[in-house]
Design a protein around this motif. Sequence first.
Motif, PDB file in Angstrom:
ATOM      1  N   ASP A   1       1.541  14.864 -12.867  1.00  0.00           N
ATOM      2  CA  ASP A   1       0.461  15.656 -13.410  1.00  0.00           C
ATOM      3  C   ASP A   1       0.347  17.204 -13.028  1.00  0.00           C
TER       4      ASP A   1
ATOM      5  N   GLU B   1       0.703  -1.212  -0.118  1.00  0.00           N
ATOM      6  CA  GLU B   1      -0.091  -0.140  -0.042  1.00  0.00           C
ATOM      7  C   GLU B   1       0.925   1.318  -0.180  1.00  0.00           C
TER       8      GLU B   1
ATOM      9  N   GLU C   1       2.392   1.832  -3.546  1.00  0.00           N
ATOM     10  CA  GLU C   1       1.054   2.281  -4.281  1.00  0.00           C
ATOM     11  C   GLU C   1       0.970   3.773  -4.329  1.00  0.00           C
ATOM     12  N   TRP C   2       1.012   3.994  -2.769  1.00  0.00           N
ATOM     13  CA  TRP C   2       0.528   5.425  -2.404  1.00  0.00           C
ATOM     14  C   TRP C   2       1.716   6.449  -2.889  1.00  0.00           C
TER      15      TRP C   2
ATOM     16  N   LYS D   1       3.495   5.774  -5.807  1.00  0.00           N
ATOM     17  CA  LYS D   1       3.416   5.843  -6.983  1.00  0.00           C
ATOM     18  C   LYS D   1       2.319   6.765  -7.637  1.00  0.00           C
ATOM     19  N   LYS D   2       1.163   6.836  -6.753  1.00  0.00           N
ATOM     20  CA  LYS D   2       0.196   7.760  -7.062  1.00  0.00           C
ATOM     21  C   LYS D   2       0.585   9.157  -6.957  1.00  0.00           C
ATOM     22  N   ARG D   3       1.493   9.386  -5.772  1.00  0.00           N
ATOM     23  CA  ARG D   3       1.985  10.631  -5.383  1.00  0.00           C
ATOM     24  C   ARG D   3       2.937  11.335  -6.417  1.00  0.00           C
TER      25      ARG D   3
ATOM     26  N   ASP E   1       2.928  10.348  -9.604  1.00  0.00           N
ATOM     27  CA  ASP E   1       1.826  10.301 -10.861  1.00  0.00           C
ATOM     28  C   ASP E   1       1.260  11.992 -10.773  1.00  0.00           C
ATOM     29  N   ARG E   2       0.651  12.141  -9.269  1.00  0.00           N
ATOM     30  CA  ARG E   2       0.183  13.284  -9.084  1.00  0.00           C
ATOM     31  C   ARG E   2       1.258  14.597  -9.015  1.00  0.00           C
TER      32      ARG E   2
END
Length: 353
Positions: free
Chosen positions: A267, A253, A256-257, A259-261, A263-264
């Motif tokens: 972006d 987790e 994944e967090w 990676k999302k961060r 990606d954010r």
Amino acid sequence: MVSMAAQLLDELMGRHRNTLPNENSKEPSYHDPDVCKHYTSVFCPHDLFTNTKADLGVCGKVHDDMVREKYQKDASAVTREQFEDDFIRYARQILGEVDKRIVKGKQRLQTQFPEKGSNDREGCEEKVVLLTDKINHLIEEAEKEGCEGNIEQAQGLLKLCDQLKEERDQFRKQLDGTAQNYQGVDPFAQEKQMEICTVCGAFLIIGDAQSRLDDHLQGKMHVGYTRLRSAIDEILEKRESERKEKEVVREKEREEWKKKREDRGNDEEERKKRRVEMEEERSKRDRESVSKRDRSRSRERYDRHSRGYSGGHRSSYGSSRNDYGRYDRGSYRSRSDYDRRDRRSRSRDRRRY
């Protein structure tokens, strides 16, 4: 006796044998205070040592298989952990008493059957030789002190020599006694060497028959304490494995967090770039619109001035001719004044944008 009779009646007629037919019997639950939590979660230690020296007596709570099945199906993780903690606490209390008995048994064996290396004949002979050397050395020192006039120190050394001589005589008597009683046979070999079981605390004979060792290993006390120790180990291993699994899930987790961060963050950078590009395009369009407006304004002014000169433009200072029949200079300077004003307005617009 009363509790045993009640338990037998419960097994034969059920727990609700005294309820009336019209009364609604309450279904038992594993949260009830009269239900044995140890039997429900793992097993009851009272059932392990019946008719032995370590007999714990009859359990004062109810052992119900239906409640146990319900616990295995419906119990939550928190309830299971609480019941298992109670079982571990009680089992460790029982095992603590056994460990104390094992320590006392080992101390008893050390006093009754000391190690062979400290009591055999060779060890006694070595001690006799060492004591003799010490006695001779002390006698020489006492003689030196007496020659030098230190009488008190010499007397103290001689007293110490007497004590060492007594100790040496005791070791010599032990050697003489063993030689007379056993006639060359090691007396320590005549006694049976004992050891204590590290599981249940029972005394065992070293080198005993295998059948007797098997009977001991299959006895209730040894099997009961082994089962208690293995149950605690199993519960702790299960919790450790669950903890590791949870840690692996948490690590996934976290990844994944992250990676999302990331990606954010990417972006957000793209959004910033787009925002900058849009602002640049907007400023470019504004500059173009300003330049177009300036050009249109200058054209309009130029056309208006040109139409004013061609249509007989009159000066604000009066007519084109003065009283003397000459042209007024103000009418000729008006065009240059308009040009200056036009340039000033364009410079102000440029500063503004």
